[in-house]
Each structure stands twice: as structure tokens, then as C-alpha cells.
Design an enzyme around this catalytic site. Structure first.
Site, PDB file in Angstrom:
ATOM      1  N   CYS A 122      48.337 -40.354  37.807  1.00  0.00           N
ATOM      2  CA  CYS A 122      48.957 -39.069  37.494  1.00  0.00           C
ATOM      3  C   CYS A 122      49.180 -38.950  35.984  1.00  0.00           C
ATOM      4  O   CYS A 122      48.220 -38.835  35.228  1.00  0.00           O
ATOM      5  CB  CYS A 122      50.236 -38.890  38.307  1.00  0.00           C
ATOM      6  N   GLU A 176      50.527 -45.471  45.418  1.00  0.00           N
ATOM      7  CA  GLU A 176      51.706 -46.342  45.535  1.00  0.00           C
ATOM      8  C   GLU A 176      52.751 -45.795  46.497  1.00  0.00           C
ATOM      9  O   GLU A 176      53.625 -46.544  46.943  1.00  0.00           O
ATOM     10  CB  GLU A 176      52.337 -46.581  44.153  1.00  0.00           C
ATOM     11  N   HIS A 185      48.822 -40.404  44.124  1.00  0.00           N
ATOM     12  CA  HIS A 185      49.755 -41.534  44.047  1.00  0.00           C
ATOM     13  C   HIS A 185      49.564 -42.494  45.227  1.00  0.00           C
ATOM     14  O   HIS A 185      50.300 -42.413  46.220  1.00  0.00           O
ATOM     15  CB  HIS A 185      51.196 -41.020  44.059  1.00  0.00           C
TER      16      HIS A 185
END
Length: 233
Positions: A87, A206, A204
Site C-alpha cells: 500500500c 498481512e 494488504h
């Protein structure tokens, strides 16, 4: 896997990233403040996380790209070591010259925060070996400037050299205008540099590594990195 996460003023995803890395690698990542001039000794992976570094002033990532620590990141990448930007991290890598192109305002001029589907274009890179080529994964996005743009010659090279690792797609893997959430050229969600050791991506991964989130499709990226480094050791 010894990892280091960069921390800039305004970054807000460093703890999410640290949790994912800790869960999957079994090791606590180092947090490296932007004013540092070196990385921890033995660092295998540098991560530039998401957020809004310096409030996105000037251009997203433009100020962070000029932070002292970025010289150490460029040296790290030049040696062939791994760098991951997610990002705002993707924006910083582009602004710092580690990746080509730029991230523009989303074509609808609106902030997008939702789960999206990505098609994994190849599985023979350190960043995709945890997936199969053609596999469709679901991960979140949260950005206002994720519209990847580059000149035609750069786009031709990225596509021709297999440097696009992730594209926005539909749930069944179709790439097209309907699934291109931000207007990115060629539905690009993630690219690597010429040597394949620096990845920038807008979504994302994660945030999709735990069952409690209802999806664990992001685990493959981190598990693949661990496997790659174990094999190289």
C-alpha cells in the site's frame, strides 16, 4: 527469516505486519525508525508497510522516499535481498526509484476499503511460491491512490518480462474493467523489479493470515518468503 519493518510518521500498519510476520516466521521483526541510516545486521527481508506516511503530503510516499533509511534499503535491494512494500509502502518504493511507475488517485476519486480478489500470475518468485499460478486469492484493500500508472514502454516490459505478480480480478479469475477496482493499468495490483527481489503491492495480505478474520489467503505470500529463505540458507 530475519525481517525489518520501516516506521515513518503516519504509518499505521506496522503492527499488523509485525503480527503476520511473527505468526508465520516464528521470529519477531525489528522495527526500524525512518531516521536510522542502517538496517539490523543479517536482515533478510525489509518491509515498508501501509498507512499515510507524512500525511500523504506532496504525493503519497514522496517524503518518506527521501528518508535516511531508504539509502540502506536501496543498498539492501542492490545486493539482491528481499524488499516488500504494501500500500503506502508500494507508493514509497515507486517514489524512491526501487520500482517503476507511480500510484495515482483511484479513477472514481474515492477511498476504497473492502476485500478484493487477486489473480496470482506466476508461482516461481519468492513472493508467490506459496501459491499456484492462476490461483485467485482474497485480500483487503484500503487506499485512495492505488491506480498504478506507467508509460507504455514500461508497461510493455512489466508484462513481457513477467514482472506483474498480482492483478485485480473477479472471484473466478477474470481480469477486466468490472474487477479493476481503482483503474490501474492492466489491472496491476503488484509488480517486482527487474531482479525480482523487490515487490510492491496495494492490497494488504498481512490482514488475512488468521482464521478469526474469516480468510487466510494472505498467508501464502509470507509462507512462501520463509520457504524461499530456508531453501537459500
Amino acid at each position: 527469516m530475519k525481517s525489518a519493518i520501516l516506521v515513518f510518521p503516519g504509518i499505521n500498519r506496522e503492527r499488523d505486519m509485525a503480527r503476520a510476520l511473527r505468526m508465520i516466521s516464528g521470529h519477531e521483526p525489528a522495527m526500524v525508525w525512518h531516521a536510522e541510516t542502517s538496517l539490523p545486521k543479517g536482515t533478510d527481508l525489509v518491509v515498508v508497510p501501509g498507512g499515510f506516511s507524512y500525511g500523504d503530503y506532496l504525493r503519497c510516499g514522496a517524503i518518506a522516499a527521501r528518508a535516511p533509511v531508504m539509502d540502506a534499503v536501496r543498498d539492501h535491494a542492490a545486493k539482491g535481498s528481499l524488499v516488500l512494500g504494501v500500500c503506502n509502502g508500494f507508493q514509497i518504493l515507486c517514489e524512491s526509484g526501487l520500482l517503476p511507475g507511480v500510484l495515482m488517485r483511484n479513477d472514481k476519486l474515492k477511498f476504497i476499503c473492502k476485500d478484493v480478489h487477486l489473480r496470482v500470475e506466476r508461482s516461481d518468485s519468492p513472493f508467490t511460491r506459496g501459491y499456484n499460478a492462476g490461483q485467485v486469492i482474497r485480500v483487503p484493500v484500503a487506499h485512495g491512490e492505488g491506480n498504478y500508472a506507467a508509460d507504455e514502454e514500461t508497461l510493455k516490459r512489466l508484462n513481457g518480462d513477467g514482472r506483474v505478480l498480482y492483478r485485480y480480478c473477479s472471484a473466478d479469475g477474470e481480469v477486466g474493467d468490472l474487477s479493476n477496482i481503482n483503474g490501474a493499468a492492466h489491472s496491476i495490483a503488484g509488480i517486482v523489479n527487474e531482479n525480482g527481489n523487490v515487490l510492491g503491492m496495494m492490497p494488504h495480505p498481512e490482514n488475512h493470515v488468521e482464521d478469526i478474520m474469516g480468510c487466510t489467503d494472505g498467508r501464502g505470500l509470507f509462507a512462501g518468503l520463509v520457504a524461499h529463505l530456508d531453501r537459500a540458507a
